[in-house]
Design a protein around this motif. Structure first.
Motif, PDB file in Angstrom:
ATOM      1  N   GLY A  11       0.672  -1.238   0.065  1.00 26.32           N
ATOM      2  CA  GLY A  11      -0.030  -0.021   0.228  1.00 26.32           C
ATOM      3  C   GLY A  11       0.671   1.226   0.102  1.00 26.32           C
ATOM      4  N   ARG A  12       0.188   2.394   0.184  1.00 27.53           N
ATOM      5  CA  ARG A  12       0.908   3.571  -0.037  1.00 27.53           C
ATOM      6  C   ARG A  12       1.991   3.700   1.082  1.00 27.53           C
ATOM      7  N   TRP A  13       3.111   4.205   0.695  1.00 24.92           N
ATOM      8  CA  TRP A  13       4.370   4.424   1.525  1.00 24.92           C
ATOM      9  C   TRP A  13       4.662   3.230   2.414  1.00 24.92           C
ATOM     10  N   ALA A  14       3.997   2.014   1.695  1.00 27.71           N
ATOM     11  CA  ALA A  14       4.646   0.757   2.809  1.00 27.71           C
ATOM     12  C   ALA A  14       6.240   0.456   2.552  1.00 27.71           C
ATOM     13  N   ARG A  15       6.816   0.758   1.563  1.00 27.58           N
ATOM     14  CA  ARG A  15       8.128   0.765   1.196  1.00 27.58           C
ATOM     15  C   ARG A  15       8.813   1.491   2.335  1.00 27.58           C
ATOM     16  N   VAL A  16       8.583   2.619   2.513  1.00 28.36           N
ATOM     17  CA  VAL A  16       9.328   3.481   3.162  1.00 28.36           C
ATOM     18  C   VAL A  16       9.197   3.335   4.751  1.00 28.36           C
ATOM     19  N   ARG A  17       7.925   2.994   4.956  1.00 27.49           N
ATOM     20  CA  ARG A  17       7.573   2.354   6.373  1.00 27.49           C
ATOM     21  C   ARG A  17       8.233   1.230   6.739  1.00 27.49           C
ATOM     22  N   LEU A  18       8.517   0.173   5.733  1.00 22.55           N
ATOM     23  CA  LEU A  18       9.082  -0.945   6.244  1.00 22.55           C
ATOM     24  C   LEU A  18      10.390  -0.827   6.478  1.00 22.55           C
ATOM     25  N   LEU A  19      11.319   0.169   5.612  1.00 23.68           N
ATOM     26  CA  LEU A  19      12.487   0.487   5.725  1.00 23.68           C
ATOM     27  C   LEU A  19      12.818   1.246   7.099  1.00 23.68           C
ATOM     28  N   SER A  20      11.840   2.084   7.441  1.00 24.98           N
ATOM     29  CA  SER A  20      11.953   2.878   8.819  1.00 24.98           C
ATOM     30  C   SER A  20      11.937   1.671   9.905  1.00 24.98           C
ATOM     31  N   ALA A  21      11.019   0.759   9.717  1.00 23.58           N
ATOM     32  CA  ALA A  21      10.907  -0.191  10.962  1.00 23.58           C
ATOM     33  C   ALA A  21      12.135  -0.949  10.958  1.00 23.58           C
ATOM     34  N   ALA A  22      12.603  -1.414   9.866  1.00 24.47           N
ATOM     35  CA  ALA A  22      13.866  -2.137  10.031  1.00 24.47           C
ATOM     36  C   ALA A  22      15.111  -1.427  10.559  1.00 24.47           C
ATOM     37  N   ALA A  23      15.194  -0.119  10.133  1.00 25.21           N
ATOM     38  CA  ALA A  23      16.259   0.934  10.606  1.00 25.21           C
ATOM     39  C   ALA A  23      16.221   1.098  12.173  1.00 25.21           C
ATOM     40  N   THR A  24      14.890   0.988  12.606  1.00 29.32           N
ATOM     41  CA  THR A  24      14.779   1.246  14.038  1.00 29.32           C
ATOM     42  C   THR A  24      14.571   0.050  14.774  1.00 29.32           C
ATOM     43  N   GLY A  25      14.502  -1.101  14.098  1.00 31.58           N
ATOM     44  CA  GLY A  25      14.118  -2.418  15.086  1.00 31.58           C
ATOM     45  C   GLY A  25      12.855  -2.186  15.647  1.00 31.58           C
ATOM     46  N   LEU A  26      11.791  -1.420  15.183  1.00 28.48           N
ATOM     47  CA  LEU A  26      10.445  -1.207  15.743  1.00 28.48           C
ATOM     48  C   LEU A  26       9.455  -1.827  14.551  1.00 28.48           C
ATOM     49  N   LEU A  27       9.839  -3.121  14.129  1.00 25.18           N
ATOM     50  CA  LEU A  27       8.792  -3.585  13.029  1.00 25.18           C
ATOM     51  C   LEU A  27       7.520  -3.901  13.759  1.00 25.18           C
ATOM     52  N   HIS A  28       7.306  -4.474  14.861  1.00 23.13           N
ATOM     53  CA  HIS A  28       6.439  -4.682  15.647  1.00 23.13           C
ATOM     54  C   HIS A  28       5.631  -3.576  15.916  1.00 23.13           C
ATOM     55  N   ARG A  29       5.839  -2.344  15.813  1.00 22.85           N
ATOM     56  CA  ARG A  29       5.272  -1.143  16.134  1.00 22.85           C
ATOM     57  C   ARG A  29       4.728  -0.488  14.810  1.00 22.85           C
ATOM     58  N   SER A  30       5.014  -0.923  13.646  1.00 26.27           N
ATOM     59  CA  SER A  30       4.642  -0.291  12.566  1.00 26.27           C
ATOM     60  C   SER A  30       3.439  -0.225  12.159  1.00 26.27           C
ATOM     61  N   PRO A  31       2.780   0.966  11.458  1.00 29.74           N
ATOM     62  CA  PRO A  31       1.444   0.726  11.418  1.00 29.74           C
ATOM     63  C   PRO A  31       1.026  -0.019  10.015  1.00 29.74           C
ATOM     64  N   VAL A  32       2.085  -0.618   9.178  1.00 30.05           N
ATOM     65  CA  VAL A  32       1.975  -1.524   8.282  1.00 30.05           C
ATOM     66  C   VAL A  32       2.019  -3.035   8.490  1.00 30.05           C
ATOM     67  N   HIS A  33       2.255  -3.004   9.769  1.00 27.18           N
ATOM     68  CA  HIS A  33       2.539  -4.584  10.523  1.00 27.18           C
ATOM     69  C   HIS A  33       1.176  -4.998  11.271  1.00 27.18           C
ATOM     70  N   ALA A  34       0.879  -6.145  10.929  1.00 29.46           N
ATOM     71  CA  ALA A  34      -0.210  -6.823  11.901  1.00 29.46           C
ATOM     72  C   ALA A  34       0.505  -8.177  12.298  1.00 29.46           C
ATOM     73  N   ALA A  35       0.201  -8.663  13.558  1.00 27.82           N
ATOM     74  CA  ALA A  35       0.493 -10.079  14.251  1.00 27.82           C
ATOM     75  C   ALA A  35      -0.715 -10.652  14.840  1.00 27.82           C
ATOM     76  N   ALA A  36      -0.543 -11.993  15.066  1.00 32.50           N
ATOM     77  CA  ALA A  36      -1.606 -12.862  15.653  1.00 32.50           C
ATOM     78  C   ALA A  36      -0.693 -14.232  16.058  1.00 32.50           C
ATOM     79  N   ARG A  37      -1.383 -14.773  16.956  1.00 33.69           N
ATOM     80  CA  ARG A  37      -0.644 -15.999  17.404  1.00 33.69           C
ATOM     81  C   ARG A  37      -2.076 -17.127  17.213  1.00 33.69           C
ATOM     82  N   VAL A  38      -1.975 -18.242  16.321  1.00 35.75           N
ATOM     83  CA  VAL A  38      -2.927 -18.908  15.852  1.00 35.75           C
ATOM     84  C   VAL A  38      -2.480 -20.340  15.795  1.00 35.75           C
ATOM     85  N   ALA A  39      -3.455 -21.154  15.766  1.00 37.02           N
ATOM     86  CA  ALA A  39      -2.961 -22.555  15.489  1.00 37.02           C
ATOM     87  C   ALA A  39      -2.744 -23.053  14.122  1.00 37.02           C
TER      88      ALA A  39
END
Length: 501
Positions: free
Chosen positions: A421-449
């Motif tokens: 989506g929009r600006w996802a490439r820049v957001r992903l790069l910023s998340a990788a640079a800061t080590g905060l991928l889990h807090r990025s607005p383009v990121h979602a996570a879940a624990r499932v079976a």
């Protein structure tokens, strides 16, 4: 009294100015000038990294040194100098031949040159003693040159050096993750195999196992070793034969190699209902590290006493086209679609050289320049994603820091999705640079079976435990109902205690 030094600082400065230092008039001013803007240290770091002397450790030491001096320089120039605002020494007593052609205009306390020199030397020494021993005299000479040329008092240099060394220690702590503790799971029954009796080991020499293999043969004289090579047939055939023999003898299947070799051994051990002994012999050894096995001696303790835990085995099962794409695949660590596989591959290629955080940034820059989102349907919803990551059990962290598991049998898949989506490439790069991928607005996570993936486009590649393969159009990610029994060392302080206590 006028004209007399008022403190030891001034007295020492005057003594240095008054003393004749043979050969220093030409060398020290030039050395001091060479260290302007840290040019000397950047050049030395480049020589260390690309000369080939010292290998990976030298490259890592160079990066740690540069990172330390960058933080030290920023600390001195933006905080320390502005807080004190000490005037530079008067040059009346300093011979003209020693004085720098261009005098610094910033305040005197503390010395930025001394801070950068000490930070670089300390950062290098904390990673490589050999290179540290070579750099330290040069750093000390640069620090002394600032007093010799008359631009700093001795206390300026000492304070700068202390700041630089302290910063290097802090940077090292930040860039070096602590070794994880063994998983806090109850022990399960496994046979004790003193001297390796009943242990059948398959060693993969492609994982850099020669040195470890020699040590293990000495420590496990009663174990049976099979040295597999690609020319001797499929690895699975060697593993099947070793597992069958282990089942007959009431022993265990051992595997010496990297995560890909462990990946091949895990379903074989499960089919033959024998425990698995993971002997670290690869580059990264992710499962071994999560088990608390950092050296062969760790697993030897577990084999001697029969200490083991249950470990989940995750799988990816093709859908309607299973006949064309083969049966289920397995993963003991991670599975991914999209850029994550390539990003991890690049990051891990560099992390051993420069550390986790810089390697994450380098990988993101390299991969995101040409990567494109993957189109697929996740549990019935069509998505455009940069990556889909599934971990076998819950990981403690993602991004630039090391991600580890404290429970290897929680029955869950940890699924992470980074949306396009929009600006996802820049957001992903910023998340990788800061080590905060889990807090990025383009990121979602879940624990499932389990999670079902459909509509995967042809040409999409999946990665699992360091291996890659073409992804089929449909996949179900879940876990085997039965769990592996895997040897795991107890912490040293618990050795000899009743496991049920």
């Amino acid at each position: 009294m006028p004209g007399r030094p008022r403190t030891w600082d001034h007295a020492l400065f005057a003594a240095v100015a008054d003393h004749h230092w043979p050969g220093a008039e030409r060398a020290l001013p030039r050395l001091s000038h060479a260290a302007d803007r840290s040019r000397l240290w950047w050049g030395l770091a480049g020589a260390m990294a690309f000369s080939g002397l010292g290998g990976v450790r030298a490259r890592r030491a160079a990066v740690r040194g540069v990172a330390s001096l960058a933080v030290a320089s920023a600390t001195v120039n933006t905080i320390a100098k502005g807080a004190v605002r000490r005037r530079r020494p008067l040059l009346d007593a300093v011979p003209a031949i020693r004085q720098l052609k261009a005098q610094p205009v910033t305040t005197s306390f503390p010395s930025g040159h001394a801070a950068s020199a000490a930070a670089f030397a300390t950062g290098v020494a904390l990673e490589s003693r050999g290179w540290g021993a070579l750099v330290a005299p040069l750093a000390a000479s640069v620090a002394f040159s600032r007093v010799y040329t008359g631009v700093h008092y001795p206390s300026d240099v000492l304070a700068g050096a202390a700041i630089g060394a302290g910063v290097a220690v802090v940077v090292r702590r930040l860039l070096t993750p602590r070794p994880p503790a063994p998983p806090s799971q109850p022990l399960v029954a496994a046979p004790a195999l003193p001297a390796g009796r009943g242990l059948c080991v398959v060693a993969n020499p492609g994982s850099g196992t020669a040195e470890a293999l020699h040590a293990l043969r000495t420590e496990l004289p009663e174990a049976a070793f099979t040295l597999w090579s690609p020319g001797s047939g499929p690895l699975t055939d060697a593993l099947e034969e070793a597992a069958a023999r282990a089942a007959e003898e009431g022993g265990a299947l051992g595997v010496l190699g990297g995560d890909g070799t462990v990946n091949a051994a895990a379903p074989v051990a499960l089919r033959h209902d024998v425990p698995l002994a993971v002997l670290p012999g690869g580059t990264f050894n992710h499962l071994a590290v999560d088990l608390g096995i950092h050296r062969p001696a760790d697993v030897l303790r577990a084999l001697e006493s029969g200490d083991a835990i249950a470990v989940d085995l995750a799988r990816f099962v093709p859908g309607a086209d299973a006949g064309r794409h083969g049966g289920a695949g397995h993963f003991v660590n991670t599975f991914s679609l999209g850029v994550y596989g390539e990003l991890v591959e690049v990051r891990e290629r560099w992390s051993g050289r420069v550390g986790s955080w810089p390697a994450s940034l380098l990988a993101a820059l390299a991969v995101l320049r040409h990567a494109r989102p993957v189109e697929l349907t996740i549990n019935g919803r069509r998505r455009s994603v940069w990556l889909l990551f599934a971990g076998n059990c819950a990981y403690s962290a993602l991004g630039g820091t090391a991600a580890r598991r404290s429970n290897l049998a929680d029955g869950q898949l940890e699924v992470h999705v980074v949306h396009g989506g929009r600006w996802a490439r820049v957001r992903l790069l910023s998340a990788a640079a800061t080590g905060l991928l889990h807090r990025s607005p383009v990121h979602a996570a879940a624990r499932v079976a389990a999670v079902r993936l459909t509509g995967i486009r042809p040409g999409t590649v999946c990665a699992f435990d360091g291996e890659t393969a073409p992804a089929p159009p449909e996949l179900l990610l879940d876990k085997e109902k039965r769990r592996l029994t895997v040897y795991r060392p107890l912490p040293v302080w618990m050795t000899g205690l009743d496991p049920s206590w």
